[in-house]
Design a protein around this motif. Structure first.
Motif, PDB file in Angstrom:
ATOM      1  N   ASP A 255     -35.406 -27.232 -36.846  1.00 46.97           N
ATOM      2  CA  ASP A 255     -35.660 -26.108 -37.558  1.00 46.97           C
ATOM      3  C   ASP A 255     -37.010 -25.497 -36.754  1.00 46.97           C
ATOM      4  OD1 ASP A 255     -37.394 -24.368 -38.973  1.00 46.97           O
ATOM      5  OD2 ASP A 255     -36.680 -25.566 -40.875  1.00 46.97           O
ATOM      6  N   LYS A 258     -40.251 -24.757 -38.419  1.00 47.83           N
ATOM      7  CA  LYS A 258     -41.150 -26.191 -39.240  1.00 47.83           C
ATOM      8  C   LYS A 258     -41.360 -27.041 -38.125  1.00 47.83           C
ATOM      9  CE  LYS A 258     -39.177 -25.934 -43.942  1.00 47.83           C
ATOM     10  NZ  LYS A 258     -37.887 -26.613 -44.493  1.00 47.83           N
ATOM     11  N   LYS A 259     -40.825 -27.146 -37.075  1.00 44.98           N
ATOM     12  CA  LYS A 259     -40.789 -27.964 -35.809  1.00 44.98           C
ATOM     13  C   LYS A 259     -40.293 -29.524 -36.534  1.00 44.98           C
ATOM     14  CE  LYS A 259     -43.998 -27.460 -32.683  1.00 44.98           C
ATOM     15  NZ  LYS A 259     -45.066 -27.408 -31.898  1.00 44.98           N
ATOM     16  N   GLU A 260     -38.970 -29.427 -36.802  1.00 43.53           N
ATOM     17  CA  GLU A 260     -38.464 -30.328 -37.481  1.00 43.53           C
ATOM     18  C   GLU A 260     -36.845 -30.753 -36.987  1.00 43.53           C
ATOM     19  OE1 GLU A 260     -39.371 -31.590 -41.880  1.00 43.53           O
ATOM     20  OE2 GLU A 260     -37.578 -30.317 -41.782  1.00 43.53           O
ATOM     21  N   LYS A 274     -35.476 -36.722 -41.439  1.00 39.68           N
ATOM     22  CA  LYS A 274     -36.108 -35.534 -40.887  1.00 39.68           C
ATOM     23  C   LYS A 274     -37.405 -36.035 -40.062  1.00 39.68           C
ATOM     24  CE  LYS A 274     -34.571 -32.170 -44.427  1.00 39.68           C
ATOM     25  NZ  LYS A 274     -33.532 -31.415 -43.619  1.00 39.68           N
ATOM     26  N   LYS A 276     -40.478 -34.797 -37.919  1.00 41.81           N
ATOM     27  CA  LYS A 276     -41.492 -33.701 -37.251  1.00 41.81           C
ATOM     28  C   LYS A 276     -41.863 -33.838 -35.734  1.00 41.81           C
ATOM     29  CE  LYS A 276     -43.216 -31.319 -40.639  1.00 41.81           C
ATOM     30  NZ  LYS A 276     -42.750 -29.819 -40.886  1.00 41.81           N
TER      31      LYS A 276
END
Ligand SMILES: Cc1cc2nc3c(=O)[nH]c(=O)nc-3n(C[C@H](O)[C@H](O)[C@H](O)COP(=O)(O)OP(=O)(O)OC[C@H]3O[C@@H](n4cnc5c(N)ncnc54)[C@H](O)[C@@H]3O)c2cc1C
Length: 444
Positions: A255, A258-260, A274, A276
């Motif tokens: 993502d 969201k930098k995820e 998940k 980051k």
């Protein structure tokens, strides 16, 4: 530099073919004694040697790209150690004058009729066919990756159009979470996803940002490296450098907003984890090209790998077809080192066959492959082994599982010279012929 999916797709065959010279459009048909699909690492070796031996007009090579790449250098390009220019030559400077360069991509093979159809509409026939078209990157198989690649720290060394983003993003990294991923499915050079992690970790120290960052390697497979001898050394490197190693974690989504990153845990739970990131180096999933995937079971297996005898690289049904390098079904680790030796076996046996030398002994391929694992800008663990037996086949007199400056010099400086000066001319067949000198007591 522009970003994302377009970067990777720009090098895909259909697009590449459309931007190339197309002097033969209109269904003109030609015929060759030997026809090679692909003038990459494996294909150029076969093409150069056989064109030289058989003479002008006998060898054709189908190749849509205007550039020939020495891809192993992309790890060093990505780390900012070598310039991109060291890894590329114009295809027109590489394909030998005696070979006929067919500037298009193969779109189908008819093994019964002994014909290949091209993206430009032409049909070319052959007596012997050598398939060496490598693998393609499938960005779409990681959700969100096509959109995220090239932005906000998302990069990959696995494509000529994106590799230069890696040193840019590494230098822009000011600390935080740095992730490096390796998929669960087969890729070329399975060591490359972790080499860049070691080189990046060193760069973060050089740039003074290591103390406020975490470096994590996520692999979809269950081992840090397939061969225990080298795996043990790599665990030591990762532990002493405080690199977190997460096995059985397959990247499934990114993502970008969201930098995820999302990983599927392949321990049977299929849990999604998940994480980051501030920087992420992604190794995409890969496959043989579409024309092989859709060729039907007679030519290739379900995944599109050309089904060959693993010792002769000769097709299991059509004995006038061979496949070498990344697109073959040979169950070894897919590397340039393997493609070089497979090409040697095929071109030697094929030449004897063309000359009708029935009594000559056939060469066979033993699964030799090599993966130089750069652990810093002056050290390398040089894995060399048979992908068939898992046994080390080391070319040098010392224990290659140890980090070594000499190994680094060999793979970073000597091998690239050998590649451009000898290999692309068909004059390099791998290190085994020098082994009596370089490893006289056969220490492994
Ligand atoms: C980042 C990175 C690091 C690597 N590190 C190492 C390493 O340290 N050591 C090592 O040994 N290997 C390494 N490799 C792997 C190595 O580059 C490959 O295994 C090797 O290039 C495979 O050779 P090949 O001939 O099978 O395919 P390639 O060299 O990929 O050549 C395939 C050729 O086929 C052409 N082609 C594609 N589709 C078609 C079509 N439809 N029709 C006609 N032509 C087509 C392509 O344009 C290309 O020229 C690395 C690769 C990468 C990307």
């Amino acid at each position: 530099m522009n970003t994302s999916r377009a970067l990777f797709k720009a090098s895909s065959i259909s697009k590449a073919a459309s931007i190339l010279d197309n002097p033969l459009a209109g269904g003109v048909s030609r015929s060759f004694k030997v026809l090679t699909i692909g003038a990459g690492t494996g294909g150029i070796s076969v093409t150069a040697t056989l064109a030289n031996k058989l003479g002008k007009g006998e060898v054709g090579v189908i190749e849509p790209s205007q550039e020939h790449y020495q891809q192993p250098l992309w790890t060093l390009v990505g780390a900012g150690i070598k310039p991109f220019s060291s890894s590329v030559r114009k295809m027109s400077d590489i394909i030998p004058e005696r070979a006929t360069w067919i500037k298009s991509g193969a779109v189908s093979v008819d093994p019964e009729a002994k014909r290949v159809t091209l993206a430009n509409g032409e049909t070319v026939s052959y007596e012997y066919l050598v398939i060496a078209s490598g693998l393609e990157n499938n960005l779409d198989q990681i959700s969100g990756l096509p959109q995220a690649l090239g932005k906000d720290g998302v990069c990959s060394n696995y494509d000529p159009n994106s590799v230069l983003l890696t040193p840019k993003f590494l230098n822009e990294f000011k600390g935080g979470e740095a992730l490096f991923t390796m998929p669960a499915s087969p890729i070329k050079c399975p060591g490359a996803p972790q080499k860049i992690a070691y080189l990046a970790e060193e760069k973060f120290r050089d740039n003074g940002v290591r103390d406020n960052s975490n470096v994590s390697y996520y692999s979809g497979i269950g081992k840090i490296f397939g061969i225990e001898k080298y795996a043990n050394s790599l665990w030591e490197v990762a532990n002493k450098r405080n690199i977190n190693v997460n096995l059985l974690h397959d990247l499934v989504a990114i993502d970008g907003a969201k930098k995820e990153a999302s990983f599927k845990v392949l321990d049977g739970s299929n849990e999604i984890v998940k994480k980051k990131y501030d920087f992420i180096h992604v190794t995409p999933k890969m496959s043989p090209h579409q024309y092989l995937r859709s060729s039907g079971k007679k030519l290739a297996n379900d995944a599109g790998y050309v089904t060959v005898d693993s010792q002769t690289m000769q097709h299991v049904v059509y004995n006038n077809i061979y496949a070498i390098g990344d697109c073959s079904s040979a169950p070894t680790s897919k590397t340039a080192a393997a493609a070089v030796v497979e090409a040697f076996v095929v071109k030697s046996n094929l030449y004897d066959r063309i000359l009708g030398r029935k009594n000559s002994s056939q060469l066979t391929y033993n699964g030799y492959t090599s993966c130089p694992l750069f652990t810093s800008k002056n050290s390398t663990i040089m894995a060399e082994f048979s992908g068939y037996t898992g046994s080390p086949i080391e070319s040098l007199f010392y224990n290659q599982a140890k980090e070594s400056k000499l190994s680094y010099w060999i793979v970073a400086d000597l091998v690239p010279e050998i590649y451009w000066k000898l290999h692309v001319k068909g004059l390099w067949n791998g290190p085994s012929e020098f082994k009596p000198l370089t490893n006289p007591f056969n220490n492994n």
